[in-house]
Design a protein around this motif. Structure first.
Motif, PDB file in Angstrom:
ATOM      1  N   MET A   1       0.841  -1.206   0.000  1.00 33.87           N
ATOM      2  CA  MET A   1       0.000   0.000   0.000  1.00 33.87           C
ATOM      3  C   MET A   1       0.875   1.255   0.000  1.00 33.87           C
ATOM      4  N   PRO A   2       0.745   2.120  -1.000  1.00 31.03           N
ATOM      5  CA  PRO A   2       1.569   3.338  -1.024  1.00 31.03           C
ATOM      6  C   PRO A   2       1.232   4.261   0.149  1.00 31.03           C
ATOM      7  N   THR A   3       2.266   4.733   0.831  1.00 30.92           N
ATOM      8  CA  THR A   3       2.099   5.728   1.892  1.00 30.92           C
ATOM      9  C   THR A   3       3.010   6.916   1.595  1.00 30.92           C
ATOM     10  N   VAL A   4       2.422   8.109   1.646  1.00 31.37           N
ATOM     11  CA  VAL A   4       3.140   9.337   1.328  1.00 31.37           C
ATOM     12  C   VAL A   4       3.098  10.236   2.552  1.00 31.37           C
ATOM     13  N   ASN A   5       4.247  10.806   2.914  1.00 29.53           N
ATOM     14  CA  ASN A   5       4.285  11.794   3.991  1.00 29.53           C
ATOM     15  C   ASN A   5       4.540  13.166   3.387  1.00 29.53           C
ATOM     16  N   LEU A   6       3.626  14.096   3.649  1.00 28.17           N
ATOM     17  CA  LEU A   6       3.772  15.454   3.132  1.00 28.17           C
ATOM     18  C   LEU A   6       3.731  16.442   4.289  1.00 28.17           C
ATOM     19  N   TRP A   7       4.525  17.498   4.157  1.00 34.24           N
ATOM     20  CA  TRP A   7       4.501  18.612   5.096  1.00 34.24           C
ATOM     21  C   TRP A   7       4.071  19.865   4.345  1.00 34.24           C
ATOM     22  N   ALA A   8       3.106  20.590   4.886  1.00 33.81           N
ATOM     23  CA  ALA A   8       2.731  21.904   4.343  1.00 33.81           C
ATOM     24  C   ALA A   8       3.587  22.935   5.053  1.00 33.81           C
ATOM     25  N   THR A   9       4.343  23.708   4.270  1.00 31.34           N
ATOM     26  CA  THR A   9       5.281  24.658   4.859  1.00 31.34           C
ATOM     27  C   THR A   9       5.507  25.801   3.891  1.00 31.34           C
ATOM     28  N   ASP A  10       6.491  26.653   4.160  1.00 29.76           N
ATOM     29  CA  ASP A  10       6.751  27.772   3.271  1.00 29.76           C
ATOM     30  C   ASP A  10       8.155  27.692   2.698  1.00 29.76           C
ATOM     31  N   GLY A  11       8.470  28.618   1.815  1.00 27.21           N
ATOM     32  CA  GLY A  11       9.777  28.626   1.164  1.00 27.21           C
ATOM     33  C   GLY A  11       9.812  29.739   0.134  1.00 27.21           C
ATOM     34  N   TYR A  12      10.819  29.690  -0.702  1.00 29.67           N
ATOM     35  CA  TYR A  12      10.992  30.720  -1.734  1.00 29.67           C
ATOM     36  C   TYR A  12      11.288  30.061  -3.076  1.00 29.67           C
ATOM     37  N   ILE A  13      10.785  30.705  -4.128  1.00 28.06           N
ATOM     38  CA  ILE A  13      11.141  30.286  -5.484  1.00 28.06           C
ATOM     39  C   ILE A  13      11.793  31.458  -6.201  1.00 28.06           C
ATOM     40  N   SER A  14      12.427  31.134  -7.338  1.00 32.08           N
ATOM     41  CA  SER A  14      13.096  32.153  -8.144  1.00 32.08           C
ATOM     42  C   SER A  14      12.404  32.298  -9.488  1.00 32.08           C
ATOM     43  N   THR A  15      12.439  33.511 -10.027  1.00 33.75           N
ATOM     44  CA  THR A  15      11.932  33.748 -11.382  1.00 33.75           C
ATOM     45  C   THR A  15      13.119  34.121 -12.273  1.00 33.75           C
ATOM     46  N   PRO A  16      12.976  33.958 -13.593  1.00 30.79           N
ATOM     47  CA  PRO A  16      14.126  34.213 -14.478  1.00 30.79           C
ATOM     48  C   PRO A  16      14.586  35.666 -14.465  1.00 30.79           C
ATOM     49  N   ASP A  17      13.722  36.600 -14.042  1.00 28.37           N
ATOM     50  CA  ASP A  17      14.148  38.004 -13.988  1.00 28.37           C
ATOM     51  C   ASP A  17      14.777  38.350 -12.629  1.00 28.37           C
ATOM     52  N   GLY A  18      15.141  37.335 -11.877  1.00 28.96           N
ATOM     53  CA  GLY A  18      15.973  37.556 -10.696  1.00 28.96           C
ATOM     54  C   GLY A  18      15.218  37.799  -9.406  1.00 28.96           C
ATOM     55  N   LYS A  19      13.915  37.566  -9.396  1.00 28.77           N
ATOM     56  CA  LYS A  19      13.160  37.798  -8.159  1.00 28.77           C
ATOM     57  C   LYS A  19      13.068  36.525  -7.323  1.00 28.77           C
ATOM     58  N   SER A  20      12.872  36.737  -6.033  1.00 24.27           N
ATOM     59  CA  SER A  20      12.663  35.650  -5.086  1.00 24.27           C
ATOM     60  C   SER A  20      11.253  35.835  -4.528  1.00 24.27           C
ATOM     61  N   ILE A  21      10.428  34.824  -4.623  1.00 24.36           N
ATOM     62  CA  ILE A  21       9.017  34.953  -4.244  1.00 24.36           C
ATOM     63  C   ILE A  21       8.694  33.955  -3.141  1.00 24.36           C
ATOM     64  N   TYR A  22       8.069  34.471  -2.101  1.00 23.78           N
ATOM     65  CA  TYR A  22       7.636  33.647  -0.965  1.00 23.78           C
ATOM     66  C   TYR A  22       6.466  32.758  -1.390  1.00 23.78           C
ATOM     67  N   ILE A  23       6.525  31.481  -1.036  1.00 31.21           N
ATOM     68  CA  ILE A  23       5.426  30.565  -1.384  1.00 31.21           C
ATOM     69  C   ILE A  23       5.042  29.716  -0.171  1.00 31.21           C
ATOM     70  N   TRP A  24       3.861  29.132  -0.270  1.00 33.83           N
ATOM     71  CA  TRP A  24       3.476  27.990   0.549  1.00 33.83           C
ATOM     72  C   TRP A  24       3.454  26.778  -0.373  1.00 33.83           C
ATOM     73  N   GLY A  25       3.742  25.616   0.196  1.00 34.51           N
ATOM     74  CA  GLY A  25       3.724  24.430  -0.656  1.00 34.51           C
ATOM     75  C   GLY A  25       3.941  23.182   0.174  1.00 34.51           C
ATOM     76  N   PHE A  26       4.106  22.078  -0.534  1.00 31.70           N
ATOM     77  CA  PHE A  26       4.309  20.790   0.125  1.00 31.70           C
ATOM     78  C   PHE A  26       5.728  20.301  -0.125  1.00 31.70           C
ATOM     79  N   THR A  27       6.228  19.550   0.852  1.00 30.03           N
ATOM     80  CA  THR A  27       7.502  18.855   0.685  1.00 30.03           C
ATOM     81  C   THR A  27       7.350  17.451   1.239  1.00 30.03           C
ATOM     82  N   ASP A  28       8.174  16.533   0.740  1.00 32.18           N
ATOM     83  CA  ASP A  28       8.171  15.184   1.310  1.00 32.18           C
ATOM     84  C   ASP A  28       9.377  14.972   2.235  1.00 32.18           C
ATOM     85  N   GLN A  29      10.077  16.079   2.554  1.00 35.18           N
ATOM     86  CA  GLN A  29      11.231  16.004   3.455  1.00 35.18           C
ATOM     87  C   GLN A  29      10.881  16.709   4.754  1.00 35.18           C
TER      88      GLN A  29
END
Ligand SMILES: [Cu+2]
Length: 398
Positions: A1-29
């Motif tokens: 039976m597949p079991t997945v562990n996810l955490w809802a947390t925050d972080g940052y992503i990058s855009t090609p024009d050099g910006k850093s954007i705050y996000i919410w999202g999931f991670t499996d770590q």
């Protein structure tokens, strides 16, 4: 039976024009940063199909309730009970059972149909989806066998959904002012996206490989690589709150599945094929589309002339900086020709590059600058030259 562990947390992503954007999202770590999109869950059905029960443990590390919806899945339960909308003082606060800050909730569902699906927050979705709380689920048919062409299918042997390679493209939108307001706890009522993403990246980052070091929270490429005549399964998933008319150049796609359901009717003793070809697929928010794309080459005739078109001048073949090009210098697939000495070519093998993009043209920009946004490329490599691992998603991943 597949079991997945996810955490809802925050972080940052990058855009090609050099910006850093705050996000919410999931991670499996545990302790990891939010990823955009969340980790892709790939499961294979078991026989009988009712045995294919997937467990997802969601731990909420954000400061407000978070939940998970599993549209298209059956028998969805939270902590062992059928899921229910959640109310506080008669006001709807979640479309399904949620985890309060610091809590863990266990969802289970039966993956009753093969296909492409979303998982996404059902709590304050207009805010939480925009912030990035979404990901995709691929369900493989129980007879899926990657090394047997008859059984390497999206919906099962005999469903005319065989494929050679497959790619998953998840669309989204970002209003950076909205994200900044959430980061600093400020009120924000407007909604004006400035970035449009495929797999959490804006063009040209969409075309970079998986797991490039400078995009640690946006690990997924959208670059489609194939060879002539191959059947390429392209899975679209509309994870944001807007619809996007996506289309590939070169050939139409054939839609074989919508929302994780095969486009085929059972009638009496037979079946009716309801798949259809489209130039543009309006990828609806919350919907998924499974398509087969085969590049044939318009008017292609290897004897007379492989390429019947009039080529534009070199200046019009540039992308990004003038002087950078994907053009090989030759109109013939697999051949490379002379280029002026000041031109840098990113063409590796005389391959063709066909754009795949949103037909809502403002969406192929990064904060107003073209090219960018919801755009990637399909690279058609000469037969026998493309690395076999390209476009090979694992049979299962969780
Ligand atoms: Cu176009």
């Amino acid at each position: 039976m597949p079991t997945v562990n996810l955490w809802a947390t925050d972080g940052y992503i990058s855009t090609p024009d050099g910006k850093s954007i705050y996000i919410w999202g999931f991670t499996d770590q545990e302790g990891g940063s939010a990823r955009l999109p969340g980790p892709t869950i790939i499961v294979k059905q078991e026989a009988p199909i009712t045995e294919t029960v997937v467990t997802v443990n969601l731990t909420n590390n954000l400061k407000e309730p978070v939940s998970l919806l599993f549209p298209g899945q059956e028998n969805v339960k939270a902590n062992g009970q059928p899921v229910q909308p959640q109310y506080e003082n008669d006001i709807l606060v979640s479309l399904t059972n949620h985890a309060l800050p610091g809590e863990t909730i266990t969802y289970t569902f039966t993956a009753a149909s093969p296909g492409t699906f979303l998982y996404e927050s059902g709590t304050n979705p207009f805010k939480q989806l925009q912030m990035g709380l979404y990901g995709a689920i691929i369900v493989r048919p129980c007879d899926y066998t990657p090394h047997d062409s008859q059984y390497k299918t999206a919906y099962g042997a005999g469903t005319d959904t065989e494929f050679n390679r497959e790619y998953l493209l998840i669309t989204g939108e970002i209003d950076p002012d909205f994200h900044q307001a959430v980061e600093y706890g400020q009120p924000y009522e407007a909604y004006k996206p400035r970035y449009w993403t495929i797999n959490g990246r804006c063009a040209g980052d969409t075309m970079l490989p998986d797991n490039v070091p400078h995009l640690p929270n946006q690990p997924c490429s959208s670059m489609i690589m194939m060879e002539p005549g191959e059947k390429v399964l392209i899975r679209y998933a509309g994870a944001g709150v807007e619809n996007h008319p996506l289309h590939p150049h070169g050939n139409h796609t054939r839609l074989v599945g919508l929302d994780g359901r095969l486009l085929r009717n059972q009638n009496g003793g037979g079946t009716t094929d309801l798949s259809y070809k489209r130039f543009t697929v309006l990828t609806g928010a919350g919907q998924t589309y499974d398509q087969i794309y085969t590049w044939t080459g318009l008017g292609y005739n290897p004897v007379t002339n492989p390429i019947p078109t009039t080529l534009p001048n070199l200046r019009n073949m540039a992308i990004g900086h003038l002087g950078w090009t994907m053009w090989s210098g030759s109109p013939y697939l697999g051949q490379k020709g002379e280029l002026p000495p000041d031109v840098v070519s990113y063409n590796q093998a005389g391959e063709y590059h066909l754009m795949l993009h949103s037909h809502a043209e403002p969406e192929i920009t990064n904060w107003g600058a073209f090219p960018g946004g919801m755009m990637t490329m399909i690279a058609v490599y000469p037969s026998g030259t493309l690395a076999p691992h390209q476009g090979m998603l694992p049979t299962e991943a969780y």
